[in-house]
Design a protein around this motif. Sequence first.
Motif, PDB file in Angstrom:
ATOM      1  N   GLY A 132      38.822  42.920  37.105  1.00 12.19           N
ATOM      2  CA  GLY A 132      37.254  42.935  37.576  1.00 12.19           C
ATOM      3  C   GLY A 132      36.463  43.928  36.763  1.00 12.19           C
ATOM      4  N   TYR A 133      37.119  44.343  35.593  1.00 14.61           N
ATOM      5  CA  TYR A 133      36.375  45.477  34.714  1.00 14.61           C
ATOM      6  C   TYR A 133      35.103  44.620  34.222  1.00 14.61           C
ATOM      7  N   GLY A 134      35.133  43.224  34.179  1.00 14.47           N
ATOM      8  CA  GLY A 134      34.213  42.221  33.958  1.00 14.47           C
ATOM      9  C   GLY A 134      33.237  41.840  35.001  1.00 14.47           C
TER      10      GLY A 134
ATOM     11  N   GLY B 221      30.254  45.033  39.827  1.00 16.28           N
ATOM     12  CA  GLY B 221      30.873  46.399  39.729  1.00 16.28           C
ATOM     13  C   GLY B 221      30.167  47.386  38.824  1.00 16.28           C
ATOM     14  N   VAL B 222      29.300  46.867  37.971  1.00  8.44           N
ATOM     15  CA  VAL B 222      28.371  47.554  37.076  1.00  8.44           C
ATOM     16  C   VAL B 222      27.795  48.949  37.831  1.00  8.44           C
TER      17      VAL B 222
ATOM     18  N   ASN C 287      32.458  47.226  33.233  1.00 11.97           N
ATOM     19  CA  ASN C 287      31.719  47.492  32.104  1.00 11.97           C
ATOM     20  C   ASN C 287      30.739  46.627  31.815  1.00 11.97           C
ATOM     21  N   PRO C 288      29.440  46.883  31.565  1.00 13.81           N
ATOM     22  CA  PRO C 288      28.381  46.069  31.133  1.00 13.81           C
ATOM     23  C   PRO C 288      28.683  45.140  29.960  1.00 13.81           C
ATOM     24  N   TYR C 289      29.221  45.714  28.965  1.00 15.11           N
ATOM     25  CA  TYR C 289      29.581  45.109  27.611  1.00 15.11           C
ATOM     26  C   TYR C 289      30.604  43.756  28.001  1.00 15.11           C
ATOM     27  N   PHE C 290      31.723  44.291  28.727  1.00 14.66           N
ATOM     28  CA  PHE C 290      32.652  43.167  29.064  1.00 14.66           C
ATOM     29  C   PHE C 290      32.315  42.119  30.030  1.00 14.66           C
TER      30      PHE C 290
ATOM     31  N   THR D 159      37.326  38.506  37.471  1.00 16.10           N
ATOM     32  CA  THR D 159      38.520  39.247  38.092  1.00 16.10           C
ATOM     33  C   THR D 159      39.462  39.360  36.686  1.00 16.10           C
ATOM     34  N   ALA D 160      39.229  38.917  35.458  1.00 13.70           N
ATOM     35  CA  ALA D 160      39.898  38.961  34.430  1.00 13.70           C
ATOM     36  C   ALA D 160      40.065  40.554  34.095  1.00 13.70           C
TER      37      ALA D 160
END
Length: 516
Positions: free
Chosen positions: A157-159, A163-164, A170-173, A181-182
């Motif tokens: 979920g970092y991408g 969640g930003v 993370n906005p870049y990811f 969910t990757a």
Amino acid sequence: MINNFKWLLLVSLSFVACNSNDSNPIPVDVPVKAGSADFTTYVSLGNSLCAGYSDGALFKRGQEGSYPNILAQQFALVGGGEFKIPYCGDDNLGGLTIFGSPIQPTRLSILGLLPSGSPDIRSIPAAPVTDISNHLTGPFNNMGVPGAKSFHLLAPGYGDIAGVATGTANPYFVRFASSPTASVLSDAMAQNPTFFSLWIGNNDVLGYATSGGDGSNPITPSAGAPGAGFDATYTYLVNTLTSGGAKGVIANIPYVNTIPFFTTVPVNPLTPKLLGGGDVPTGVATIQALNAQLYGPLKQALTAFGAGDRINLLSESTKAADANPLLIKDEALTDLSAQLTAAFTPTLGAATASFYGQVYGKARQAKAGDYVLLTTQSVIGSTATGVPAPINKYGITYPLQDKHVLVASEVAELTAATDAYNVTIKSLADSKGLAFVDANAVLKQVYTSGISFGNYHLSASYVAGGAFSLDGVHPSARGYALIANKFMEAINAKYGSTFKPVDLGKYQIQYPAVLN
């Protein structure tokens, strides 16, 4: 007292690196060979350093000059495949928006000179056009994500764009994750890499440092499970990346106090000329008033409490060696607020004395071993909100706060954490048979003596040194090329490859304001 301190402390601008009589020997012309490594599918993982972040932003030209892209160009000579990069548009402005609202500024550039003759360094005055809602289709070989800490590479979920706002993504990811969910690691492994580079852990200490150690961005502990502690997280990363037989190269973490963000602003910039706004007699009169009304009484009171070494009277000397130190707050000091309040109450009254006690209870003058943040330049001499005159000038009559300065005790914490991380990184490089880059040693050399090549010299001096970009944290294009060469040295040594170093002189030390 001080009208514009922001860039007064910078060295004179130089648009080319300094000449040097030292030169490195030209490498013998031998055929380029892969050695025992397979570079068919190369994937790089890391943070902003991996992505090619420079001048406070991510932009196409910087991404093209990233050390992984330089490596990939060399790997292509021995069968390496395409190296796809999630470019931030073609405008070379940098900056990000989310649904049209700016969330990251454009890149820094030198936009001229200030009246003082110092460079006018600001974000390019343009609106960012790269919106993170415009998703890119991968897979991408450069998996560098600006802002990522070690454990973020494992986080599902970092991408996820949802969640930003809460900081879980993370906005870049977000721009190039294969799904909401990757994780960064799962997207890297989905490409079945035959070779990888991993440089992660910098932000695990850097976030604490760039916030002045104020506790808002803590150091990642060494202990803890994967996804929490650095050691287990890094071990999990390396075990996963090598699980399919891939070979790779990993790098350790440099000490933060070797980069210009922490070494540019001196701890003692307060000269009579500066305090007088360019007029020495006015500055001398200001110093005399400060000594009589503030520094003298503080020195007397603190001496009575056995803490007289915290404050000394300001010098009226115009010699550079006698320049006066900044006034700072040191959270590690014993709080003498109550004692100062009691001492000043008879002359100032209870209310004012209590205020003085709170302001100066942990105050001292800066000294060697403290590091003033680059961003603090614009704060020194400015007015502290809500503080009455004349004790409201940051660094002069009002202490710079925890977020403005790294004190010696905080530097010790950072050093200890970095050393612990680096033990783990080197141990895994040895146990897994991976190439190892001692990035800490390289950056220390750049900081202490610089690195000579041909007729050029790279150092850590801000703006003119050539190794770092205008944000004082990330390398310049030439700095990234140096890093790429060090990675190739390590790869050659471990795998018997024969990659040749790139010519550092062909890489810029600064990007112009306008890039095509």
